[in-house]
Write a protein that holds these residues in place. Structure first.
Motif, mmCIF file in Angstrom:
data_model
loop_
_atom_site.group_PDB
_atom_site.id
_atom_site.type_symbol
_atom_site.label_atom_id
_atom_site.label_comp_id
_atom_site.label_asym_id
_atom_site.label_seq_id
_atom_site.Cartn_x
_atom_site.Cartn_y
_atom_site.Cartn_z
ATOM 1 N N PHE A 16 -3.322 1.405 2.462
ATOM 2 C CA PHE A 16 -2.653 0.811 3.630
ATOM 3 C C PHE A 16 -1.423 1.630 4.012
ATOM 4 N N ALA A 17 -0.653 1.975 2.987
ATOM 5 C CA ALA A 17 0.591 2.718 3.254
ATOM 6 C C ALA A 17 0.280 4.081 3.862
ATOM 7 N N VAL A 27 -2.511 5.172 5.452
ATOM 8 C CA VAL A 27 -3.060 5.092 6.815
ATOM 9 C C VAL A 27 -1.976 4.606 7.778
ATOM 10 N N VAL A 29 1.205 5.183 7.606
ATOM 11 C CA VAL A 29 2.120 6.292 7.925
ATOM 12 C C VAL A 29 1.445 7.264 8.887
ATOM 13 N N ALA A 57 -1.150 6.737 10.873
ATOM 14 C CA ALA A 57 -1.426 6.139 12.183
ATOM 15 C C ALA A 57 -0.182 5.531 12.812
ATOM 16 N N ARG A 58 0.930 5.624 12.092
ATOM 17 C CA ARG A 58 2.196 5.034 12.547
ATOM 18 C C ARG A 58 2.020 3.563 12.919
ATOM 19 N N SER A 59 1.365 2.866 12.007
ATOM 20 C CA SER A 59 1.115 1.449 12.246
ATOM 21 C C SER A 59 2.024 0.613 11.350
ATOM 22 N N GLY A 60 2.957 -0.026 11.949
ATOM 23 C CA GLY A 60 3.878 -0.875 11.183
ATOM 24 C C GLY A 60 3.154 -2.054 10.555
ATOM 25 N N LEU A 76 0.164 -2.186 9.432
ATOM 26 C CA LEU A 76 -0.571 -1.763 8.239
ATOM 27 C C LEU A 76 0.378 -1.520 7.065
ATOM 28 N N LEU A 77 1.562 -0.970 7.394
ATOM 29 C CA LEU A 77 2.559 -0.784 6.335
ATOM 30 C C LEU A 77 2.984 -2.126 5.752
#
Lengths: 506, 440
Positions: free
Chosen positions: B23-24, B26, B28, B30-33, B35-36
């Motif tokens: 998750f972390a 992908v 980072v 995909a710059r998806s908050g 997912l982070l």
């Protein structure tokens, strides 16, 4: 626990090595089902931006979407799961039906998801994850999530695929032969050639009848007091058949000989009506009638043979070899025309051909990957189903984030992934220790409620964090800070894990 | 409480680390908050699994075995109660009772999994089938897990209450006193005399016992009459126990063999017959004994010593592992040993034709015969159904000779089986053999 209909799992599923306890598995299944429905039907779907033409027809931003892609996905995964279970049986009927409901839906699933991954990768990842989770959970219910169960199914599928190709090639050859004969007869217009062809038809039809008669249980179905009469009649029919066979063969020889000697033209001059009669012999009604007798007898004989095979005591190896070829014939006759009948849907013909031709191979490769993963211990041997289901939901979480679903939905999908693993693995542990007989519903439900409570709390906390993230910090800064925070927590947890583990062992 | 405790950690959440990293990573890339943030979820579950405290449980375990002294084949109810005497609730308690290896659970399960509040109890109930011997119940396995499952404690707590099951051929349960006199050797004659059952009245003769005077007739007519009872005779009964290899069959794992069941029935027959004053002889067929043709043979006699000797013979039959050199000769020799006028009682599961043929021979020689056949055939398969059919045919063959046949169905207590048989006999009095040396 049979949810509805006949059980698909074998009695061995109830042993200590079987599937998890029913309560745990029911909770896990419900969670996945609800998540899929919520993720694909809730109001935020209205705001999704679909660029292509494929996705909007599948995901309708309303409750009707349940009847579209999600329901389609669940139907296909359900059929694949049921087919997988049936392909592990030994009876012909089970294997045959297993072939029918495993390969076409499996091919459609692989093809559809492949197309989605190619055209809209984010949606492809999302639905592939859910498909993986659904198949894994379904096969956990039927206790077929193991290499030992998947391997025979793959073998059967490969045989069916080969059988379909063979039947298609055979059909094409027969069709070409018919075209060739018709063309030759029509173009030549020679009475001698027509006579020879007619005799060849008679010979072929008689041979087919002979084979069909051999399989037909005419004597067995006759009343006992009429057996002698039926035997006599059958002997007569066989004798007649032999006479026809030999006569047609001899007729071909005589025709060739007379042609070579040059007597036939003389005969045609002496009897002017003969060329016309010979021409009529290869007319369509006559050919259909002559061939019809042979083909009908052969067809009835094949039905009798199949019925006999189905009612015979279980002979696993024979059934496993025969079922794919019969299923291949049925799929060739039924499914291929059905597939091509879908062509009015705006799908390019090459795509359809690619799916039909290579879909089964991709399905085989997917199954093979699972088998190899289990042999390499990448998947736990006894908890392969729950692990795969959780893995699928992890993939679906990634897909949900890439699609741009709201943060709480993404987090909820991740929570469900953890819960599915937690609840199913717990159920497996209970099964291994206590078996399926004792009452453990309270224990399982308590564990599930605790896990669910933790999940709800996590969703709430993370939701608040998401709110804070979007309100207080810029997007890029928040991502960087989040990544660092996760990294830090991981490092810290590794240390804590060692401490707690050491304490527990002490 | 003396108990063994083992504790181990759990490795259930290792995969969560991989999920968090994915998750972390992908997130980072995909710059998806979202997912982070989702990466926190697996870590939260990992922490939940690791941070749970080791379990301190105070448990009281009691076991009740009913009956604790039983004959072979008797269903024995075992109840195990586990009580949480601690002040904390237990979120995961799994109990597996230690069923003795020689016994099989017939009904219920010796296992349970539940949660236990302080003061709450859980009960494990199951039924085992008694087999001959003394069976010790070891302490149960009790496994207690922490909330997250990270800590697992396995205990073998001491158990109060029943700890053993004694299964003996001469066990008193179930009581046979009521039926014992009916079983074999109830020899009634057509001659009136002293006894218990009313036969007729006759004119009073001088010297008749006063307690045999029919006072009701005297009150009605003023004439003295004497009551005649069915005269009972002491009989000689030879009990033949079929202990051949073929008869050492069991209906399932952990169940008593047919020979054990036959020996149990014969033990009770000996006791009842001796109590009724009959002379009892014993023959064990199918083992290599020291009697003629390898028979274990006890000549007919009475008294407590005979009972002890018969009991030893039955125990030997139940324990026998070796076979007999010549079974046919044993059956033939037996006829020569039996005194004239004796009754023969066969105890056999009737799994082949030999016992039925023997009974036919006895009846043809004029010996009254009784057959008691424990049923050990399972009929849930085609083969089993065929065997059951053959056995019933053999029993019918015996019955056709005039012998009294008792089919002791599995799961039916012996007294009940006997009661059914005698109830049937009463309904069909014409088929009941009677008298010493009754006609076939």
């Amino acid at each position: 626990m049979a949810l509805f209909g006949p059980r698909l799992d074998r009695p061995t599923a109830l042993g200590d090595e079987g599937r998890p306890r029913a309560t745990s598995l029911t909770v896990a299944s419900l969670l996945v089902f609800v998540t899929l429905i919520v993720a694909t039907t809730c109001p935020w779907a209205y705001s999704l931006q679909f660029g292509g033409s494929l996705v909007p027809t599948l995901i309708v931003p309303a409750c009707a979407s349940l009847g579209q892609f999600a329901l389609g996905l669940m139907t296909l995964t359900g059929l694949v799961t049921a087919g997988l279970a049936l392909l592990n049986r030994e009876r012909f009927a089970s294997l045959f039906i297993g072939q029918i409901i495993f390969m076409p839906p499996g091919t459609a699933l692989v093809g559809g998801l492949g197309a989605l991954l190619f055209l809209r990768p984010a949606y492809g990842v999302f639905f592939t994850g859910f498909a993986l989770a659904l198949v894994a959970l379904g096969s956990t219910w039927t206790d077929t999530t193991s290499a030992e169960s998947v391997r025979p199914a793959l073998f059967q599928e490969a045989l069916t695929y080969v059988a379909i190709l063979l039947w298609v090639v055979l059909g094409a050859l027969v069709y070409l032969a018919v075209l060739l004969v018709r063309g030759t007869v029509a173009s030549s217009g020679q009475p001698t050639f027509s006579l020879a062809m007619f005799l060849a038809f008679v010979f072929t039809s008689a041979a087919l009848s002979r084979i069909g008669l051999r399989w037909l249980p005419i004597r067995q179905l006759a009343p006992r007091n009429r057996r002698a009469t039926v035997d006599w009649a059958l002997r007569k029919v066989r004798r007649l058949n032999t006479v026809v066979l030999l006569a047609s063969l001899a007729g071909i020889g005589v025709t060739v000989a007379l042609t070579l000697v040059g007597l036939l033209p003389i005969l045609y001059r002496l009897v002017p009506v003969l060329p016309t009669v010979f021409g009529l012999l290869v007319s369509e009604p006559v050919v259909v009638a002559v061939f019809g007798v042979g083909l009908l007898t052969l067809f009835l004989g094949l039905i009798a043979l199949a019925l006999r095979r189905m009612t015979r005591p279980v002979e696993a190896t024979g059934n496993r070899l025969l079922a794919p070829f019969v299923a291949g014939l049925v799929l060739t006759l039924g499914m291929l025309p059905f597939t091509f009948s879908l062509l009015p849907i705006p799908l390019p013909i090459p795509v359809v051909l690619l799916v039909v031709l290579f879909g089964p191979i991709v399905l085989y490769l997917v199954g093979g990957t699972f088998v190899i993963a289990e042999y390499l211990s990448i998947l736990p041997a006894r908890a392969g189903g729950p692990a795969l289901a959780a893995g699928g939901l992890v993939v679906a979480t990634v897909g949900a984030a890439l699609i741009g679903l709201p943060g709480p939905v993404v987090v909820a999908t991740a929570v469900v992934a953890m819960l599915v693993w937690d609840v199913s693995a717990f159920g497996l542990g209970v099964t291994a220790e206590l078996g399926h007989i004792p009452e453990t519903r309270r224990l399982e439900l308590f564990h599930a409620v605790v896990g669910l409570g933790l999940g709800v709390a996590v969703v709430l906390v993370v939701g608040l964090l998401d709110l804070a993230r979007t309100a207080l910090a810029g997007d890029r800064a928040a991502v960087l800070a989040g990544a660092l925070a996760v990294l830090g927590v991981l490092v810290l947890l590794l240390g804590v894990r060692g401490y707690v583990g050491g304490e527990a062992v002490d | 409480m003396t108990e063994a405790v083992t504790t181990q950690g759990s490795t259930r959440w290792h995969g969560a680390v991989a999920a968090a990293i994915l998750f972390a990573a992908v997130g980072v890339v995909a710059r998806s908050g979202a997912l982070l943030l989702a990466a926190i979820v697996p870590l939260a579950y990992l922490a939940y699994g690791l941070a749970s405290d080791p379990v301190e449980a105070t448990l009281t375990v009691t076991r009740h075995v009913d009956p604790d002294l039983a004959p072979p084949g008797t269903p024995v109810h075992v109840t195990l109660t586990v009580t949480n005497d601690g002040e904390r609730g237990l979120s995961d308690v799994r109990v597996v009772d230690a069923v003795p290896e020689d016994l099989a659970v017939m009904r219920g399960s010796p296992r349970v999994g539940t949660t236990l509040e302080p003061g709450e109890s859980t009960t494990v109930e199951y039924v085992v089938v008694a087999r001959r011997g003394v069976h010790d119940f070891a302490p149960p396995h009790v496994r207690v897990r922490s909330l997250g499952g990270a800590s697992v404690t396995t205990r073998r707590p001491t158990v109060s209450g029943g700890a053993e099951l004694v299964c003996r051929l001469d066990a008193e349960a179930p009581p046979l006193d009521d039926q014992g006199s009916q079983f074999v050797g109830q020899l009634t004659t057509s001659d009136p005399g002293e006894g218990l059952t009313f036969h007729s009245t006759r004119e009073y003769r001088r010297g008749d016992d006063a307690n045999r005077i029919d006072w009701r007739t005297y009150a009605k007519r003023g004439e003295l009459a004497t009551v005649n009872y069915e005269r009972r005779l002491a009989a000689t009964v030879v009990l033949v126990v079929d202990a051949r290899r073929v008869s050492r069959a069991v209906p399932g794992p952990g169940r008593p063999t047919a020979v054990e069941l036959s020996a149990y029935a014969a033990t009770h027959a000996v006791r009842d017959l001796l109590q009724a004053g009959h002379e009892v002889g014993v023959a064990v067929v199918g083992t290599d004994g020291d009697g003629p043709a390898g028979l274990h043979w006890l000549p007919p006699a009475g008294g407590e010593d005979q009972r002890a000797r018969a009991f030893d013979a039955f125990e030997m039959a139940a324990d026998a592992t070796a076979g007999a050199p010549d079974i046919d000769r044993q059956f033939a020799e037996l006829l020569g040993l039996v005194p004239p006028g004796a009754q023969l009682a066969m105890f056999s599961p009737m799994l082949d034709d030999r016992p039925a043929t023997a009974v036919e021979t006895w009846r043809s020689q004029g010996f009254p015969g009784v057959v008691l056949s424990p049923d050990v055939i399972t009929d849930n398969t085609v083969g089993g159904q065929f065997e059951a059919l053959q056995r019933h045919t053999r029993l019918a063959r015996c019955q056709a000779t005039g012998a009294r046949v008792m089919d002791w169905r599995r799961g039916t207590p012996l007294p009940l089986a006997l009661e059914y048989t005698f109830a049937a006999d009463k309904r069909l009095p014409g088929q009941r053999q009677s008298g010493v040396g009754g006609s076939p």
